[in-house]
Write an enzyme that holds these catalytic residues in place. Structure first.
Site, PDB file in Angstrom:
ATOM      1  CD  GLU A 154      -2.751  -1.155   2.443  1.00 47.97           C
ATOM      2  OE1 GLU A 154      -3.068  -0.013   3.049  1.00 47.97           O
ATOM      3  OE2 GLU A 154      -3.583  -2.169   2.591  1.00 47.97           O
ATOM      4  CE  LYS A 206       1.345 -11.759   0.028  1.00 46.96           C
ATOM      5  NZ  LYS A 206       1.962 -10.800  -0.492  1.00 46.96           N
ATOM      6  CB  CYS A 262      -0.111  -7.397   4.390  1.00 49.11           C
ATOM      7  SG  CYS A 262      -1.378  -6.664   3.486  1.00 49.11           S
TER       8      CYS A 262
HETATM    9  P1  NAD Z   1      -9.806  -5.073   0.930  1.00 44.52           P
HETATM   10  O1  NAD Z   1     -10.469  -5.391   2.003  1.00 44.52           O
HETATM   11  O2  NAD Z   1      -9.204  -3.880   0.747  1.00 44.52           O
HETATM   12  O3  NAD Z   1     -11.031  -5.616  -0.275  1.00 44.52           O
HETATM   13  C1  NAD Z   1     -11.498  -6.728  -0.420  1.00 44.52           C
HETATM   14  C2  NAD Z   1     -12.721  -6.493  -1.255  1.00 44.52           C
HETATM   15  O4  NAD Z   1     -13.267  -7.660  -1.507  1.00 44.52           O
HETATM   16  C3  NAD Z   1     -13.835  -5.723  -0.811  1.00 44.52           C
HETATM   17  O5  NAD Z   1     -14.156  -4.577  -1.288  1.00 44.52           O
HETATM   18  C4  NAD Z   1     -15.091  -6.572  -0.345  1.00 44.52           C
HETATM   19  O6  NAD Z   1     -15.989  -5.875  -0.589  1.00 44.52           O
HETATM   20  C5  NAD Z   1     -14.747  -7.568  -1.572  1.00 44.52           C
HETATM   21  N1  NAD Z   1     -15.617  -8.902  -1.283  1.00 44.52           N
HETATM   22  C6  NAD Z   1     -15.578  -9.505  -0.044  1.00 44.52           C
HETATM   23  N2  NAD Z   1     -16.201 -10.681  -0.506  1.00 44.52           N
HETATM   24  C7  NAD Z   1     -16.792 -10.660  -1.685  1.00 44.52           C
HETATM   25  C8  NAD Z   1     -17.201 -11.473  -2.462  1.00 44.52           C
HETATM   26  N3  NAD Z   1     -17.818 -12.570  -2.132  1.00 44.52           N
HETATM   27  N4  NAD Z   1     -17.448 -11.179  -3.929  1.00 44.52           N
HETATM   28  C9  NAD Z   1     -16.980  -9.973  -4.355  1.00 44.52           C
HETATM   29  N5  NAD Z   1     -16.403  -9.060  -3.531  1.00 44.52           N
HETATM   30  C10 NAD Z   1     -16.174  -9.546  -2.274  1.00 44.52           C
HETATM   31  O7  NAD Z   1      -8.583  -6.017   0.785  1.00 44.52           O
HETATM   32  P2  NAD Z   1      -7.073  -6.066   0.119  1.00 44.52           P
HETATM   33  O8  NAD Z   1      -6.506  -5.222   1.117  1.00 44.52           O
HETATM   34  O9  NAD Z   1      -7.303  -5.799  -1.293  1.00 44.52           O
HETATM   35  O10 NAD Z   1      -6.819  -7.631   0.209  1.00 44.52           O
HETATM   36  C11 NAD Z   1      -7.128  -8.705  -0.451  1.00 44.52           C
HETATM   37  C12 NAD Z   1      -6.428  -9.799  -0.628  1.00 44.52           C
HETATM   38  O11 NAD Z   1      -5.224  -9.438  -1.151  1.00 44.52           O
HETATM   39  C13 NAD Z   1      -6.081 -10.244   1.065  1.00 44.52           C
HETATM   40  O12 NAD Z   1      -5.889 -11.586   0.928  1.00 44.52           O
HETATM   41  C14 NAD Z   1      -4.612  -9.441   1.298  1.00 44.52           C
HETATM   42  O13 NAD Z   1      -4.097 -10.443   2.347  1.00 44.52           O
HETATM   43  C15 NAD Z   1      -3.980  -9.714  -0.035  1.00 44.52           C
HETATM   44  N6  NAD Z   1      -2.879  -8.771  -0.357  1.00 44.52           N
HETATM   45  C16 NAD Z   1      -3.283  -7.404   0.107  1.00 44.52           C
HETATM   46  C17 NAD Z   1      -2.317  -6.542  -0.111  1.00 44.52           C
HETATM   47  C18 NAD Z   1      -2.522  -4.952   0.328  1.00 44.52           C
HETATM   48  O14 NAD Z   1      -1.261  -4.308   0.110  1.00 44.52           O
HETATM   49  N7  NAD Z   1      -3.638  -4.781   0.755  1.00 44.52           N
HETATM   50  C19 NAD Z   1      -1.095  -6.806  -0.906  1.00 44.52           C
HETATM   51  C20 NAD Z   1      -1.033  -8.067  -1.357  1.00 44.52           C
HETATM   52  C21 NAD Z   1      -1.752  -9.126  -1.014  1.00 44.52           C
HETATM   53  C1  UGA Z   2       3.478  -5.849   2.934  1.00 49.73           C
HETATM   54  C2  UGA Z   2       4.614  -6.222   2.001  1.00 49.73           C
HETATM   55  O1  UGA Z   2       5.499  -5.328   2.019  1.00 49.73           O
HETATM   56  C3  UGA Z   2       4.062  -6.276   0.561  1.00 49.73           C
HETATM   57  O2  UGA Z   2       5.141  -7.082  -0.434  1.00 49.73           O
HETATM   58  C4  UGA Z   2       2.735  -7.442   0.458  1.00 49.73           C
HETATM   59  O3  UGA Z   2       2.361  -7.535  -0.849  1.00 49.73           O
HETATM   60  C5  UGA Z   2       1.838  -6.817   1.585  1.00 49.73           C
HETATM   61  O4  UGA Z   2       2.343  -6.722   2.748  1.00 49.73           O
HETATM   62  C6  UGA Z   2       0.862  -8.092   1.620  1.00 49.73           C
HETATM   63  O5  UGA Z   2       0.943  -9.034   1.515  1.00 49.73           O
HETATM   64  O6  UGA Z   2      -0.453  -7.560   1.585  1.00 49.73           O
HETATM   65  P1  UGA Z   2       2.330  -3.498   3.221  1.00 49.73           P
HETATM   66  O7  UGA Z   2       1.546  -3.861   4.345  1.00 49.73           O
HETATM   67  O8  UGA Z   2       1.407  -2.773   2.352  1.00 49.73           O
HETATM   68  O9  UGA Z   2       3.074  -4.495   2.237  1.00 49.73           O
HETATM   69  O10 UGA Z   2       3.171  -2.480   3.818  1.00 49.73           O
HETATM   70  P2  UGA Z   2       4.884  -2.647   4.215  1.00 49.73           P
HETATM   71  O11 UGA Z   2       5.605  -1.441   3.438  1.00 49.73           O
HETATM   72  O12 UGA Z   2       5.569  -3.988   3.984  1.00 49.73           O
HETATM   73  O13 UGA Z   2       4.825  -2.204   5.735  1.00 49.73           O
HETATM   74  C7  UGA Z   2       4.316  -3.062   6.744  1.00 49.73           C
HETATM   75  C8  UGA Z   2       4.624  -2.591   8.321  1.00 49.73           C
HETATM   76  O14 UGA Z   2       5.963  -2.696   8.329  1.00 49.73           O
HETATM   77  C9  UGA Z   2       4.123  -1.114   8.326  1.00 49.73           C
HETATM   78  O15 UGA Z   2       3.771  -0.715   9.551  1.00 49.73           O
HETATM   79  C10 UGA Z   2       5.667  -0.490   8.225  1.00 49.73           C
HETATM   80  O16 UGA Z   2       5.882   0.820   8.981  1.00 49.73           O
HETATM   81  C11 UGA Z   2       6.560  -1.472   8.719  1.00 49.73           C
HETATM   82  N1  UGA Z   2       7.935  -1.252   8.144  1.00 49.73           N
HETATM   83  C12 UGA Z   2       8.194  -1.517   6.809  1.00 49.73           C
HETATM   84  C13 UGA Z   2       8.839  -0.947   9.319  1.00 49.73           C
HETATM   85  O17 UGA Z   2       8.592  -0.726  10.455  1.00 49.73           O
HETATM   86  N2  UGA Z   2      10.173  -0.951   8.829  1.00 49.73           N
HETATM   87  C14 UGA Z   2      10.443  -0.964   7.556  1.00 49.73           C
HETATM   88  O18 UGA Z   2      11.736  -1.078   7.231  1.00 49.73           O
HETATM   89  C15 UGA Z   2       9.448  -1.410   6.690  1.00 49.73           C
END
Ligand code: NAD
Ligand code: UGA
Length: 458
Positions: A154, A206, A262
C-alpha cells in the site's frame, strides 16, 4: 484477454487497473454495491498515490469497467481473479470464508475452460479447495484454479505492480499455466524473473516472503533497543549490515512495530499453518508476540520519559500504519493511543489522510487539522507515521506550541544532533536521547520567552 476481478479493494483495484493498462479488458466486481457505484464516478474509497490517474486512463481507453452484476461480470471472462479479503480468525488462523464464498458464487457462471486465479493471500491447499468447491457447484471439474500471489505494498501499489522483482505463477496444469503466462507476457518479455511453480508452492512463497520481511523488521527493532541501552546508533548499524548483499538494506528501518492489513494477519496465519501441520514456526510465533508487546512498551516509554503530569495532553502525529496510505488496520496508533488514554492522558491526533478511518477505531480523541494545532498546549508530541509532512515540521514552531518539551519520534525522522537546539528533549529509536541541556540547546526559560514572543501568542 478478458479478465474479471472479484473484489475491488486495494489489491483488486490496483491489479485490475494495471492489467487494464497493460492491454487486457478488465471488469471489477464487488459484493459491496455502494463501492462499485463510487468507483464508477472515480470516487475512490482508498487513498493510493497514482491509482486515480491510472484508473481514469484505463476507463477512458475502454479497458476497465465496474459492475455489481455477477453473472454478467464472469460469464465471458478467460480468467477470473479472486482478490477478496483473508482476515484472521479468532485463533489467528486464516478466515477463508470470503474466498470460499466467492468461489461458490462464481462457480455456476464461469464459462467452460475459464481459469480462476487466486490473488488473495491464502494458506497452502486453498487452490485445491477452491477447485473442489467450483466443481461441486458446476457438477464437473472443467475449471482450473491457479495461484498468483501479489507482492504490492500500500502506498506504492502502482509502482510495485508495474516494476516487480519477480512474478509468481502457481499452476497445476498446462492450460492455466499458459493463461497466466499470457496475462503477464509483457513482464516476461521485459526480463522480469517468472517463478513458475505449483499452486501449493506459490501459496507457501507468499507467506514465507511476508514472514521473512516481518522478521527483518522485528529483528531490527530489537537491535534498536540494544543500541539505546549501549549508546549505539541504529543508522550506522543498519548501514553496516545492510551493505552486505546477503542481508540487503531494505526493510531495516526501526519503527513502532509493524502494522497494516498484511504482516500482522499473515504472520499469524503462517504460524497457525505451522502448528496445524506439525512444523512449528517458532521464530514467527516469537515475532508476533514481540511486535504486539513493542507497541505497549513504547506507550510505557512515553509515560516514563515524557515526565507527564496526570491528565496532561499528548499530541499524536500519524495514525496510518505507514505513510502514503489512509489504512489504519493494526496501526501502532490503535494500540498506543488507547494505552495512553488508559493511563489518564488526553490525546489530540493528526494524520494527513487517515483520520476518517481512525475515527472508526478510536474513542475520546480530539482531532486536529494540522500538526501544529495538535501540538498546541500538549505536554509531549509522538510521531508514529513517517509522512513527509512530518519530516518537514518546523521544530521551532512545534516547541513554541507545546506546553512541555518532549518529542518522541518513533520513525527517526530527525537528526538527534539538531533537535536539542529547538529546546526539545528528543527520544527516537536506536539512538541516545538528547536533551535541551546539551551544548547548543536553549534553556527552558529561553524557550518560554520565545513562546510568549511568538506572533499570535495571547
Ligand atoms: P480489501 O478489504 O481492501 O478488499 C476486499 C474487497 O473484496 C472488498 O471491497 C470486499 O467488499 C470485497 N469482497 C468480499 N467478499 C466478496 C465477494 N464474495 N464477492 C465480491 N467481492 C467481495 O482487501 P485487500 O487489501 O485488497 O486484500 C485482498 C487480499 O489481497 C487479501 O488476501 C490480502 O492479504 C491480499 N494482499 C493485500 C495487499 C495489500 O497491500 N492490501 C497486498 C498483497 C496481498
Ligand atoms: C506488505 C509487503 O511489503 C508487500 O510485499 C505485501 O504484498 C503486502 O504486505 C501484503 O501481502 O499484503 P504493506 O503491508 O502494504 O506491504 O506495507 P509495508 O511497506 O511492507 O509495511 C508494513 C509495516 O512494516 C508497516 O507498519 C511499516 O511501517 C513497517 N515497516 C516496514 C517497518 O517498520 N520498517 C521497515 O523497514 C519497513
Amino acid at each position: 484477454m478478458q479478465i474479471t476481478m472479484i473484489g475491488a479493494g486495494y489489491v483488486g483495484l490496483a491489479t485490475g487497473t494495471c492489467l487494464a493498462n497493460m492491454g487486457h479488458s478488465v471488469r471489477c466486481f464487488d459484493i459491496n454495491a455502494a463501492r462499485i457505484v463510487r468507483l464508477e464516478h472515480f470516487d475512490i474509497p482508498i487513498y493510493e498515490p497514482g491509482l486515480e490517474e491510472a484508473m481514469r486512463s484505463a476507463v477512458e481507453a475502454g479497458r476497465l469497467s465496474f459492475s455489481t452484476r455477477l453473472r454478467e461480470s464472469v460469464a465471458e471472462a478467460d480468467a477470473v481473479f479472486i482478490a477478496v479479503g483473508t482476515p484472521s480468525g479468532a485463533d489467528g488462523s486464516i478466515d477463508l470464508s470470503h474466498v470460499l464464498a466467492a468461489a461458490k458464487q462464481i462457480g455456476p457462471h464461469l464459462r467452460r475452460g475459464a481459469t480462476v486465479v487466486i490473488k488473495s493471500t491464502v494458506v497452502v491447499g486453498t487452490a485445491r479447495r477452491v477447485r473442489e468447491i467450483i466443481a461441486r457447484e458446476r457438477g464437473a471439474f472443467d475449471i482450473r484454479v491457479a495461484s498468483n500471489p501479489e507482492f504490492l505494498r500500500e502506498g506504492s501499489a502502482m509502482k510495485d505492480f508495474m516494476e516487480p522483482d519477480r512474478i509468481v505463477l502457481g499452476a497445476d496444469d498446462t492450460r492455466s499455466r499458459n493463461i497466466l503466462r499470457a496475462i503477464y507476457r509483457p513482464f516476461e518479455r521485459a526480463g522480469v524473473p517468472m517463478v513458475i511453480t505449483t499452486t501449493g508452492n506459490a501459496e507457501l512463497i507468499k507467506y514465507s516472503a511476508n514472514a521473512f520481511l516481518a522478521l527483518k523488521i522485528g529483528f531490527i527493532n530489537d537491535v534498536a533497543d540494544l543500541c539505546e541501552k549501549t549508546g549505539g546508533d541504529i543508522a550506522d548499524v543498519t548501514r553496516g549490515i545492510g551493505l552486505d548483499r546477503r542481508i540487503g538494506e531494505s526493510f531495516l528501518l526501526p519503527g513502532p512495530g509493524f502494522g497494516g492489513s498484511c504482516f500482522p494477519k499473515d504472520t499469524r496465519a503462517f504460524a497457525a499453518t505451522g502448528r496445524q501441520f506439525g512444523a512449528p514456526q517458532k521464530l514467527v510465533e516469537t515475532l508476533i508476540a514481540r511486535n504486539d508487546q513493542r507497541k505497549l512498551l513504547l506507550a510505557r516509554r512515553i509515560l516514563k520519559e515524557g515526565r507527564l503530569a496526570p491528565e496532561s495532553t499528548v499530541a499524536v502525529l500519524g495514525l496510518a500504519f505507514k505513510a502514503n496510505t489512509d489504512d489504519v488496520r493494526e496501526a501502532a496508533a490503535l494500540s498506543i493511543i488507547p494505552a495512553l488514554q488508559e493511563a489518564g492522558l488526553r490525546v489530540v491526533a493528526h494524520d494527513p489522510k487517515a483520520v476518517p478511518n481512525a475515527k472508526e477505531h478510536l474513542q475520546d480523541v480530539a482531532w486536529a487539522d494540522c500538526p501544529y494545532a495538535a501540538c498546541t498546549d500538549a505536554s509531549a508530541v509522538v510521531i508514529l507515521t513517517e509522512w513527509d509532512e512530518y519530516r518537514r515540521l518546523n521544530l521551532d514552531r512545534v516547541a513554541r506550541a507545546l506546553s512541555g518539551d518532549a518529542l518522541f519520534d518513533f520513525r527517526n525522522l530527525f537528526d538527534p544532533r539538531s533537535v536539542g537546539q529547538h529546546g526539545l528533549r528528543y527520544f527516537s529509536l536506536g539512538r541516545a536521547a538528547t536533551s535541551v541541556r546539551q551544548k547548543g540547546g536553549i534553556s527552558p526559560i529561553d524557550r518560554w520567552d520565545r513562546r510568549v514572543a511568538a506572533p499570535g501568542h495571547a
